[in-house]
Design a protein around this motif. Structure first.
Motif, PDB file in Angstrom:
ATOM      1  N   ASN A 132      36.997  42.305  53.553  1.00 55.90           N
ATOM      2  CA  ASN A 132      37.811  43.516  53.665  1.00 55.90           C
ATOM      3  C   ASN A 132      36.918  44.745  53.786  1.00 55.90           C
ATOM      4  N   GLN A 189      33.226  44.062  51.383  1.00 55.74           N
ATOM      5  CA  GLN A 189      33.912  43.269  50.381  1.00 55.74           C
ATOM      6  C   GLN A 189      34.057  41.849  50.917  1.00 55.74           C
ATOM      7  N   LEU A 243      41.681  36.984  49.418  1.00 51.15           N
ATOM      8  CA  LEU A 243      41.019  37.849  48.439  1.00 51.15           C
ATOM      9  C   LEU A 243      41.301  37.261  47.055  1.00 51.15           C
ATOM     10  N   TRP A 291      33.724  45.804  43.467  1.00 53.30           N
ATOM     11  CA  TRP A 291      34.636  46.384  44.443  1.00 53.30           C
ATOM     12  C   TRP A 291      33.908  47.441  45.265  1.00 53.30           C
ATOM     13  N   SER A 292      34.692  48.255  45.982  1.00 53.78           N
ATOM     14  CA  SER A 292      34.086  49.104  47.005  1.00 53.78           C
ATOM     15  C   SER A 292      33.217  50.235  46.467  1.00 53.78           C
ATOM     16  N   ASP A 306      36.268  53.334  43.682  1.00 54.28           N
ATOM     17  CA  ASP A 306      35.746  53.592  45.033  1.00 54.28           C
ATOM     18  C   ASP A 306      34.964  54.898  45.149  1.00 54.28           C
ATOM     19  N   ALA A 329      40.878  51.361  54.553  1.00 60.99           N
ATOM     20  CA  ALA A 329      39.679  51.376  53.702  1.00 60.99           C
ATOM     21  C   ALA A 329      38.424  51.806  54.453  1.00 60.99           C
TER      22      ALA A 329
HETATM   23  N1  DQQ Z   1      39.599  47.142  48.141  1.00 64.33           N
HETATM   24  C1  DQQ Z   1      38.623  47.075  47.082  1.00 64.33           C
HETATM   25  C2  DQQ Z   1      38.912  48.235  46.186  1.00 64.33           C
HETATM   26  C3  DQQ Z   1      39.623  49.184  47.078  1.00 64.33           C
HETATM   27  C4  DQQ Z   1      40.443  48.292  47.933  1.00 64.33           C
HETATM   28  C5  DQQ Z   1      38.718  45.750  46.419  1.00 64.33           C
HETATM   29  C6  DQQ Z   1      40.854  48.908  49.238  1.00 64.33           C
HETATM   30  O1  DQQ Z   1      37.736  48.770  45.644  1.00 64.33           O
HETATM   31  O2  DQQ Z   1      40.360  50.119  46.349  1.00 64.33           O
HETATM   32  O3  DQQ Z   1      38.409  44.711  47.324  1.00 64.33           O
HETATM   33  O4  DQQ Z   1      41.151  47.962  50.226  1.00 64.33           O
END
Ligand code: DQQ
Length: 541
Positions: free
Chosen positions: A21, A38, A46, A82-83, A149, A278
């Motif tokens: 992702n 990701q 996921l 995460w991101s 994020d 994203a």
């Molecule tokens: N994907 C991540 C998060 C973010 C989200 C997790 C957005 O950090 O908020 O895989 O697609």
């Protein structure tokens, strides 16, 4: 993954297999571009703690896979990474801030450094011992499930770094928390967020960056401020899954941002009116451009994803700048992608009348892997349909008046992934023009997926938006990047982008996949120029 792969992309980024992702931490370091993402190394969904995939490139087109990174290493990211984003610290030292999931699945912010600055590929990373560097406490009222994020950080002349974290509060107010630090390790939350907006839900993947006023296409490094600059705040709206943005002023004394254009909700401007989420920009100091990367999820069923062994792609990196009007951003595929255009055969056409009701083949190129540029001139405005003021939802209008619905002036555009003249399967990217009560023209641009596949399990939502062009004075331009299961369209002088995922069942092999220019309106239109190239395969995974 199985060897028969009609939907695998040839020049859109994707790993060899499994789930991908958000793009993470893009940067240019010692002449090498870095892309993290990701990734679930264990399956096509996921699931489980995500890690960061990593690839490097010299041109943002061809990529070399690097070892996975940000694997669970300490409490701060024991349940996943995460991101996050990269910042180049003084002395050309990259650092990454990302969201970790701690032992209680609480979201905390984690700082990582490269192990070896002499390695331009930055293969190995380690987490700073002090992690997490930002986290929920009883005092700061942060909800540990919506706090994530971090952006690329920027520094103001006071010597403090700033970073934004997306957050949501009571009653669904979305906000971008601001933190400051002198050393990048100790972060203090500012009293006020940089910006917030009521009832917009969780803001994922915020991005905040400067752009030049007056149509200057050059990018600017994230910390630069000055009189010729506006700022862009983009967020990914968790509720609707759209990347929306505002353009405004950054008051560096108050550390506050005020938008002039756009809102942080779904009626705002979007980077892309199709399947796109994203996203994140970075400054390319070599080309002096700001580059935008985004994620396009699948529109196929989980069963089909399991069969193909992968899920998710990234869109073609786009250069991004502020339109001369100041009212919107302009995006265009990076010029390096043109290196993939095959020199021959090329299909070219100039000054051809496209009769109302006609279908004109673009022949000789590899239609499933192509780059098409086309511009239309309106010949007569006699048959233009009246615009109804109640049509406030362009996406809905696109689905009601799809590619096969006859009109006055339009629909005209490209039919891709078409199996035959029988129109069993096709994806149509087109314009349709109306005249409003004030005699102004309304231009609608659509990507119609409703007939894109005979497989009923795909999501075939139609996308579209109104575009700010005057069709009498200007030609209507369209560029479409076609790549096996993605149709990425740039319309009306680069003003509108729409990404769609499609899975044709008939138009998959060389022979069956065709490309046409169509006109389903009453009025003729003229093609002032059309060039279509077959695209070479990029080296990616
Ligand atoms: N994907 C991540 C998060 C973010 C989200 C997790 C957005 O950090 O908020 O895989 O697609």
């Amino acid at each position: 993954p199985p060897s028969n792969q009609p939907y695998r992309t040839a020049y859109h980024f994707q790993p060899r297999k499994n789930w991908i992702n958000d793009p993470n931490g893009p940067m240019l370091f010692k002449g090498i571009y870095h892309l993290f993402y990701q990734y679930n190394p264990n399956g096509v969904k996921l699931r489980g703690p995500p890690v960061w995939g990593h690839s490097t490139s010299k041109d943002l087109v061809n990529w070399m896979p690097q070892p996975l990174t940000m694997e669970p290493e300490m409490a701060a990211n024991i349940n996943g990474s995460w991101s996050g984003s990269a910042t180049i610290l003084p002395g050309n030292k990259p650092a990454i801030l990302f969201t970790g999931l701690d032992p209680n699945y609480e979201q905390v912010q984690v700082l990582a450094y490269p192990k070896d600055l002499n390695d331009p590929y930055l293969k190995e990373w380690f987490l700073a011992p002090k992690n997490p560097v930002m986290f929920p406490t009883p005092q700061n009222q942060i909800n540990a499930t919506s706090y994530r994020d971090p952006t690329t950080a920027w520094m103001l002349p006071d010597g403090n770094w700033r970073v934004l974290i997306g957050k949501s509060k009571r009653r669904q107010r979305g906000l971008s928390l601001l933190y400051r630090s002198r050393d990048f390790v100790h972060w203090v939350k500012a009293k006020h967020p940089l910006y917030s907006y009521e009832r917009s839900g969780m803001w994922e993947c915020p991005d905040f960056f400067p752009v030049y006023k007056n149509g200057n296409t050059m990018g600017i490094d994230t910390s630069v401020i000055g009189p010729n600059i506006k700022h862009v705040l983009k967020v990914s709206l968790d509720v609707s899954k759209h990347d929306v943005y505002t353009i405004g002023g950054y008051d560096t004394k108050k550390d506050a941002y005020t938008p002039d254009v756009g809102f942080m909700n779904d009626s705002s401007l979007r980077y892309d009116y199709g399947k796109y989420y994203a996203s994140k920009t970075f400054y390319d100091g070599a080309k002096k451009e700001r580059i935008l990367l985004g994620w396009a999820n699948e529109s196929s069923s989980e069963e089909d994803d399991a069969k193909k062994g992968w899920s998710g792609i990234h869109t073609i990196p786009r250069t991004i700048w502020l339109d001369k009007s100041g009212n919107q951003l302009i995006q265009w595929p990076i010029s390096n992608i043109e290196k993939l255009r095959q020199k021959s055969p090329v299909f070219k056409l100039y000054g051809k009348l496209i009769k109302g009701g006609s279908l004109n083949e673009v022949s000789g190129i590899t239609a499933a892997q192509a780059d098409v540029e086309i511009s239309f001139k309106i010949k007569d405005l006699e048959n233009v349909e009246k615009f109804d003021a109640s049509w406030t939802n362009p996406q809905l209008l696109c689905s009601q008046k799809g590619g096969s619905v006859k009109g006055g002036l339009g629909p005209f555009g490209l039919m891709t992934f078409q199996a035959s003249k029988g129109l069993e399967e096709y994806t149509a990217v087109f314009f349709r023009i109306f005249k409003a009560y004030d005699n102004k023209y309304v231009v609608l641009m659509c990507s119609d997926q409703s007939r894109s596949s005979l497989n009923p399990t795909n999501d075939k939502t139609t996308y579209g938006s109104f575009v700010d062009v005057n069709p009498v004075r200007e030609d209507l331009s369209l560029r479409v990047l076609i790549d096996h299961s993605v149709v990425e369209s740039f319309g009306a002088k680069r003003k509108e982008c729409v990404t769609a995922r499609v899975y044709p069942t008939l138009a998959i092999n060389e022979k069956a996949c065709n490309l046409y220019v169509f006109n389903n309106g009453k009025s003729d239109v003229e093609i002032t120029g059309l060039t279509a190239w077959s695209m070479k395969k990029a080296s990616i995974a």
